[in-house]
Design a protein around this motif. Structure first.
Motif, PDB file in Angstrom:
ATOM      1  N   PRO A 240       0.814  -1.230   0.000  1.00  0.00           N
ATOM      2  CA  PRO A 240       0.000   0.000   0.000  1.00  0.00           C
ATOM      3  C   PRO A 240       0.843   1.274   0.000  1.00  0.00           C
ATOM      4  O   PRO A 240       0.503   2.255  -0.663  1.00  0.00           O
ATOM      5  CB  PRO A 240      -0.834  -0.122   1.283  1.00  0.00           C
ATOM      6  N   GLU A 241       1.958   1.255   0.736  1.00  0.00           N
ATOM      7  CA  GLU A 241       2.836   2.430   0.791  1.00  0.00           C
ATOM      8  C   GLU A 241       3.495   2.679  -0.571  1.00  0.00           C
ATOM      9  O   GLU A 241       3.606   3.827  -1.017  1.00  0.00           O
ATOM     10  CB  GLU A 241       3.928   2.208   1.861  1.00  0.00           C
ATOM     11  N   ILE A 242       3.909   1.600  -1.227  1.00  0.00           N
ATOM     12  CA  ILE A 242       4.509   1.734  -2.562  1.00  0.00           C
ATOM     13  C   ILE A 242       3.505   2.367  -3.514  1.00  0.00           C
ATOM     14  O   ILE A 242       3.838   3.282  -4.279  1.00  0.00           O
ATOM     15  CB  ILE A 242       4.975   0.356  -3.079  1.00  0.00           C
TER      16      ILE A 242
ATOM     17  N   LEU B 112       3.117   1.983 -14.495  1.00  0.00           N
ATOM     18  CA  LEU B 112       3.188   0.528 -14.364  1.00  0.00           C
ATOM     19  C   LEU B 112       4.641   0.080 -14.237  1.00  0.00           C
ATOM     20  O   LEU B 112       4.981  -0.734 -13.371  1.00  0.00           O
ATOM     21  CB  LEU B 112       2.531  -0.146 -15.570  1.00  0.00           C
ATOM     22  N   GLU B 113       5.506   0.645 -15.069  1.00  0.00           N
ATOM     23  CA  GLU B 113       6.926   0.288 -15.018  1.00  0.00           C
ATOM     24  C   GLU B 113       7.574   0.749 -13.706  1.00  0.00           C
ATOM     25  O   GLU B 113       8.419   0.049 -13.135  1.00  0.00           O
ATOM     26  CB  GLU B 113       7.642   0.881 -16.233  1.00  0.00           C
ATOM     27  N   LEU B 114       7.127   1.911 -13.198  1.00  0.00           N
ATOM     28  CA  LEU B 114       7.642   2.402 -11.914  1.00  0.00           C
ATOM     29  C   LEU B 114       7.185   1.498 -10.766  1.00  0.00           C
ATOM     30  O   LEU B 114       7.961   1.198  -9.849  1.00  0.00           O
ATOM     31  CB  LEU B 114       7.164   3.839 -11.680  1.00  0.00           C
TER      32      LEU B 114
ATOM     33  N   VAL C  30       8.501  -2.429  -6.517  1.00  0.00           N
ATOM     34  CA  VAL C  30       8.272  -3.729  -5.869  1.00  0.00           C
ATOM     35  C   VAL C  30       9.542  -4.570  -5.939  1.00  0.00           C
ATOM     36  O   VAL C  30       9.930  -5.230  -4.961  1.00  0.00           O
ATOM     37  CB  VAL C  30       7.076  -4.458  -6.512  1.00  0.00           C
ATOM     38  N   GLU C  31      10.206  -4.547  -7.093  1.00  0.00           N
ATOM     39  CA  GLU C  31      11.474  -5.266  -7.240  1.00  0.00           C
ATOM     40  C   GLU C  31      12.502  -4.782  -6.218  1.00  0.00           C
ATOM     41  O   GLU C  31      13.177  -5.584  -5.561  1.00  0.00           O
ATOM     42  CB  GLU C  31      12.033  -5.066  -8.653  1.00  0.00           C
ATOM     43  N   GLU C  32      12.642  -3.461  -6.104  1.00  0.00           N
ATOM     44  CA  GLU C  32      13.629  -2.891  -5.184  1.00  0.00           C
ATOM     45  C   GLU C  32      13.338  -3.302  -3.737  1.00  0.00           C
ATOM     46  O   GLU C  32      14.256  -3.621  -2.977  1.00  0.00           O
ATOM     47  CB  GLU C  32      13.647  -1.360  -5.311  1.00  0.00           C
ATOM     48  N   LYS C  33      12.059  -3.290  -3.357  1.00  0.00           N
ATOM     49  CA  LYS C  33      11.705  -3.671  -1.980  1.00  0.00           C
ATOM     50  C   LYS C  33      11.996  -5.148  -1.741  1.00  0.00           C
ATOM     51  O   LYS C  33      12.510  -5.527  -0.667  1.00  0.00           O
ATOM     52  CB  LYS C  33      10.221  -3.370  -1.720  1.00  0.00           C
ATOM     53  N   ALA C  34      11.712  -5.981  -2.730  1.00  0.00           N
ATOM     54  CA  ALA C  34      11.978  -7.413  -2.599  1.00  0.00           C
ATOM     55  C   ALA C  34      13.484  -7.662  -2.444  1.00  0.00           C
ATOM     56  O   ALA C  34      13.913  -8.480  -1.617  1.00  0.00           O
ATOM     57  CB  ALA C  34      11.429  -8.161  -3.811  1.00  0.00           C
ATOM     58  N   GLN C  35      14.290  -6.928  -3.219  1.00  0.00           N
ATOM     59  CA  GLN C  35      15.742  -7.076  -3.131  1.00  0.00           C
ATOM     60  C   GLN C  35      16.255  -6.649  -1.758  1.00  0.00           C
ATOM     61  O   GLN C  35      17.121  -7.304  -1.161  1.00  0.00           O
ATOM     62  CB  GLN C  35      16.413  -6.249  -4.231  1.00  0.00           C
ATOM     63  N   GLU C  36      15.698  -5.553  -1.243  1.00  0.00           N
ATOM     64  CA  GLU C  36      16.095  -5.049   0.078  1.00  0.00           C
ATOM     65  C   GLU C  36      15.775  -6.074   1.166  1.00  0.00           C
ATOM     66  O   GLU C  36      16.608  -6.354   2.048  1.00  0.00           O
ATOM     67  CB  GLU C  36      15.353  -3.738   0.341  1.00  0.00           C
ATOM     68  N   LEU C  37      14.579  -6.652   1.131  1.00  0.00           N
ATOM     69  CA  LEU C  37      14.162  -7.626   2.140  1.00  0.00           C
ATOM     70  C   LEU C  37      14.955  -8.918   2.032  1.00  0.00           C
ATOM     71  O   LEU C  37      15.306  -9.534   3.043  1.00  0.00           O
ATOM     72  CB  LEU C  37      12.664  -7.899   2.000  1.00  0.00           C
TER      73      LEU C  37
END
Length: 375
Positions: free
Chosen positions: A209-211, A254-256, A261-268
């Motif tokens: 939701p924040e993203i 959409l691309e953003l 989401v990709e960046e957050k997944a990588q961080e986690l």
């Protein structure tokens, strides 16, 4: 019963899902043989077909596109021409869309366009978002690359024959995204000895939701599936995945959204020392209407005296035609299938035969309008 209705019923009885549309393509090929198109392109982007009708003088090339594939859903309606294939049925109306383009082929066979060319495209694999990409990447597409591309989609919930339009974005772009986290299993009594992906997956879901809020304009991130470990109560999971559908009304957004989401997944994943793999499925570009193409279509609607409404917002569902709109001036519109018609993809849905003639008339009038404007 006229030949187009009969064809639609035959197509309905013999559905083929995405990537399997060979018999369907052969039926369309057989229909067009007596119409004597000037050129025929077979196996375009897989099972696709393109029929070219050349005008008497040079001019614009117009492309009209429909879809070949059915859905992997069991039909529960009971038409006399019910699907004969278990677990597969034309529950989106592609059988009707094909009949409309076949009807346009009949008209062009009798009267070639005054100028330019008309291409009738039967696109494969629409339901999975792969067909338009394959067609556009086929080297032979350059032979038919249009000045304008047009398509329609029947829309249940709107009055029969009503035209549903929209300036700019007509339908959202979307993509399926599966994020795989790999860690290390351990005994459930000692989870600290392993690397369990459940916390990373939970945090990612809670962050969605924040993203979304940080992206201007409409976008959605819908969780559709989660899988963690296996049903072994003595084991702390070492594998997990979450599947999302991401969608937006603007291609850049959409691309953003995908990027964030990709960046957050990588961080986690990095924080919990997990390996990460991301895969994308069923990607659809935003369907955006070109102003010039829209003008041609709107003049045709007006000439035919059709009831036209403009949708306040883009539709949230996606259409593979969107990729055409990202590569050439295009126009997608809706054709009302009746207020009481079951919704698309419902097991009792059936395309209304009355729409075939309306669709043919609209497309035929668009061709005439372009020819007049071109002169």
């Amino acid at each position: 019963m006229n030949s187009l209705t009969q064809l639609r019923h035959t197509l309905h009885q013999h559905p083929e899902i995405a990537g399997e549309e060979r018999q369907t393509a052969q039926r369309i090929l057989d229909f067009f043989k007596p119409l004597k198109p000037d050129e025929t392109i077979e196996e375009l982007g897989g099972t696709g077909l393109a029929f070219i009708f050349k005008g008497k003088k040079p001019g614009k090339r117009l492309l009209f596109r429909c879809e070949l594939d059915a859905l992997p859903i069991q039909e529960k309606g009971n038409p006399s021409y019910q699907s004969t294939v278990s677990g597969k049925a034309h529950l989106c109306g592609h059988d009707g869309h094909m009949a409309i383009i076949c009807g346009l082929g009949e008209k062009l066979s009798q009267n070639r366009p005054e100028s330019g060319e008309v291409v009738l495209l039967f696109q494969p694999t629409e339901e999975t978002g792969e067909g338009a990409k394959r067609v556009l990447e086929d080297p032979r597409f350059e032979e038919i690359r249009p000045d304008f591309a047009f398509a329609l989609h029947n829309l249940p919930g709107f009055p029969l024959h009503q035209i549903i339009t929209r300036k700019g974005t007509f339908a959202a772009g979307s993509t399926g995204m599966t994020i795989h986290f790999s860690g290390k299993t351990s005994h459930a009594a000692h989870p600290e000895d392993g690397r369990n992906p459940s916390e990373a997956i939970s945090k990612l879901i809670l962050t969605l939701p924040e993203i979304r809020k940080n992206i201007s304009g409409f976008c959605l991130a819908t969780v559709i599936h989660i899988q963690i470990g296996s049903l072994a109560f003595g084991t702390s999971a070492g594998q997990g995945s979450v599947s999302l559908t991401l969608r937006a009304f603007d291609q850049g957004n959409l691309e953003l959204l995908i990027q964030k989401v990709e960046e957050k997944a990588q961080e986690l994943a990095a924080a919990d020392k997990l390996e990460l793999e991301i895969e994308f499925l069923e990607s659809f570009a935003v369907s955006k209407n070109d102003p010039h193409a829209a003008n041609l279509a709107e003049l045709a609607f007006e000439d035919l005296g059709l009831d036209v409404i403009e949708n306040a917002e883009p539709f949230r569902w996606s259409e593979d035609f969107g990729l055409f709109s990202q590569s050439c001036p295009s126009y997608l519109f809706g054709l009302g299938a009746g207020e009481n018609c079951p919704q698309l993809h419902e097991p009792t849905y059936d395309f209304p035969d009355e729409l075939i003639e309306t669709g043919v008339r609209v497309f035929e009038r668009i061709i005439k309008k372009e020819t007049l404007q071109g002169n």
